[in-house]
Design an enzyme around this catalytic site. Sequence first.
Site, PDB file in Angstrom:
ATOM      1  N   HIS A  81       5.241  12.663   6.582  1.00  0.00           N
ATOM      2  CA  HIS A  81       5.040  11.727   5.796  1.00  0.00           C
ATOM      3  C   HIS A  81       5.831  12.044   4.429  1.00  0.00           C
ATOM      4  O   HIS A  81       5.701  13.175   4.173  1.00  0.00           O
ATOM      5  CB  HIS A  81       3.696  11.545   5.396  1.00  0.00           C
ATOM      6  CG  HIS A  81       3.250  10.467   4.651  1.00  0.00           C
ATOM      7  ND1 HIS A  81       2.182  10.780   3.706  1.00  0.00           N
ATOM      8  CD2 HIS A  81       3.636   9.371   4.537  1.00  0.00           C
ATOM      9  CE1 HIS A  81       2.195   9.557   2.930  1.00  0.00           C
ATOM     10  NE2 HIS A  81       2.882   8.454   3.463  1.00  0.00           N
TER      11      HIS A  81
ATOM     12  N   GLU B 221       8.859   9.590   7.668  1.00  0.00           N
ATOM     13  CA  GLU B 221       8.574   8.313   6.983  1.00  0.00           C
ATOM     14  C   GLU B 221       8.988   8.784   5.495  1.00  0.00           C
ATOM     15  O   GLU B 221       8.738   9.795   5.127  1.00  0.00           O
ATOM     16  CB  GLU B 221       7.104   7.893   6.988  1.00  0.00           C
ATOM     17  CG  GLU B 221       6.813   6.765   6.345  1.00  0.00           C
ATOM     18  CD  GLU B 221       6.274   6.813   4.802  1.00  0.00           C
ATOM     19  OE1 GLU B 221       5.977   5.694   4.262  1.00  0.00           O
ATOM     20  OE2 GLU B 221       6.229   8.256   4.022  1.00  0.00           O
TER      21      GLU B 221
ATOM     22  N   ASP C 221       9.823   6.541   1.481  1.00  0.00           N
ATOM     23  CA  ASP C 221       9.513   5.273   0.391  1.00  0.00           C
ATOM     24  C   ASP C 221      10.854   5.074  -0.143  1.00  0.00           C
ATOM     25  O   ASP C 221      11.648   5.865  -0.688  1.00  0.00           O
ATOM     26  CB  ASP C 221       8.582   5.456  -0.656  1.00  0.00           C
ATOM     27  CG  ASP C 221       7.195   6.028   0.199  1.00  0.00           C
ATOM     28  OD1 ASP C 221       6.486   5.227   1.006  1.00  0.00           O
ATOM     29  OD2 ASP C 221       6.594   7.121  -0.196  1.00  0.00           O
TER      30      ASP C 221
ATOM     31  N   HIS D 182       8.377   6.596  -4.492  1.00  0.00           N
ATOM     32  CA  HIS D 182       7.082   6.132  -4.269  1.00  0.00           C
ATOM     33  C   HIS D 182       6.297   5.359  -5.493  1.00  0.00           C
ATOM     34  O   HIS D 182       6.067   4.057  -5.082  1.00  0.00           O
ATOM     35  CB  HIS D 182       5.893   7.175  -3.904  1.00  0.00           C
ATOM     36  CG  HIS D 182       4.613   6.728  -3.292  1.00  0.00           C
ATOM     37  ND1 HIS D 182       3.688   6.196  -4.307  1.00  0.00           N
ATOM     38  CD2 HIS D 182       4.193   6.335  -1.953  1.00  0.00           C
ATOM     39  CE1 HIS D 182       2.686   5.820  -3.324  1.00  0.00           C
ATOM     40  NE2 HIS D 182       2.809   5.983  -2.156  1.00  0.00           N
TER      41      HIS D 182
ATOM     42  N   GLU E 135       9.987   3.006   4.755  1.00  0.00           N
ATOM     43  CA  GLU E 135       9.267   2.127   4.145  1.00  0.00           C
ATOM     44  C   GLU E 135       9.756   1.388   2.963  1.00  0.00           C
ATOM     45  O   GLU E 135      10.169   1.925   1.986  1.00  0.00           O
ATOM     46  CB  GLU E 135       7.780   2.789   3.647  1.00  0.00           C
ATOM     47  CG  GLU E 135       6.925   1.616   3.022  1.00  0.00           C
ATOM     48  CD  GLU E 135       5.576   2.282   2.568  1.00  0.00           C
ATOM     49  OE1 GLU E 135       5.028   3.600   2.857  1.00  0.00           O
ATOM     50  OE2 GLU E 135       4.948   1.426   1.683  1.00  0.00           O
TER      51      GLU E 135
HETATM   52  O1  G3P Z   1       4.237   4.093   5.667  1.00  0.00           O
HETATM   53  C1  G3P Z   1       2.869   4.675   5.590  1.00  0.00           C
HETATM   54  C2  G3P Z   1       2.242   5.195   4.172  1.00  0.00           C
HETATM   55  O2  G3P Z   1       3.230   5.983   3.402  1.00  0.00           O
HETATM   56  C3  G3P Z   1       1.813   4.102   3.318  1.00  0.00           C
HETATM   57  O3  G3P Z   1       1.509   4.532   2.185  1.00  0.00           O
HETATM   58  O4  G3P Z   1       1.137   4.716  -0.199  1.00  0.00           O
HETATM   59  O5  G3P Z   1       1.674   6.671   1.463  1.00  0.00           O
HETATM   60  O6  G3P Z   1       3.622   4.937   0.874  1.00  0.00           O
HETATM   61  P1  G3P Z   1       1.980   5.413   0.907  1.00  0.00           P
HETATM   62 MG    MG Z   2       4.942   5.387   2.369  1.00  0.00          MG
END
Ligand code: G3P
Ligand code: MG
Length: 250
Positions: free
Chosen positions: A10, A37, A39, A52, A112
């Site tokens: 993540h 993953e 952002d 993010h 994302e």
């Molecule tokens: O993509 C899954 C997750 O990253 C969504 O929440 O706030 O961590 O970007 P966040």
């Molecule tokens: Mg995310």
Amino acid sequence: MWPYPRILAHRGGGTLAPENTFAGLRCGMRHGFRAVEFDVMLARDGVPVLMHDPALGRTVRGSGSVFEHDAADLAHMDAGSWFGPGHAGEPVPLFGAFAAFCKAHGVWMNIEIKPAPGYELETGAAVARLTAELFADEIAAVDSARLPLLSSFSDVALAAAQANAPGLPRACLISTLDGDWERRARALGAVAIHTNHLHLTPTLAQAVKARGFGLFCYTVNDPARAAELLSWGVDAFCTDRIDLIAPDFV
Ligand code: G3P
Ligand code: MG
């Protein structure tokens, strides 16, 4: 069927490195991860960067909003000091360079799309266009397992991605699956549902799978919980604890 990796780091390296940076990605790779993953948000000049929060301050030294700065300025800001002095000066990555690095090193991406409020359409369009350019050969070959997966909480961003890069797969990020999730996913031509594991039940997991969608959970940091979710039929998840959950966790 889920053609992608099952365990993703993540935000690059989870909580072991500054999020959404090359240092995070390298940390994930050192732990064996080849799936990530992260952002993506637009800078003022419309260039996508890894980010993010719309507001600077938590992970990037500075004030104001991401969309008040051009990408070249953000690329010189410090996105590492908040994590620790050893990461001082770690830059905000440009999405194009980051995605190209991932592709070159065989790191599969869940991108994302994280629009700042009011920039949903522009962000979805820009991220999809850049990604489609980078993966033009794979799109032409309909090589879906090698294509990155675009996800977003924003239906507007996903619709813009669909319009600008219809050959790229999309996933709906929905924190809690309510009565409307299937209609939204079908309207956006999504291949998967990405949901908060804290709100998932075995019945909901079964419903998502029975309707032919992939099912991905965020953000799973406990190995026992991860095993439970996989037993419910969850296809994949991302984790912050890349030290506790290995990329080959089953
Ligand atoms: O993509 C899954 C997750 O990253 C969504 O929440 O706030 O961590 O970007 P966040
Ligand atoms: Mg995310």
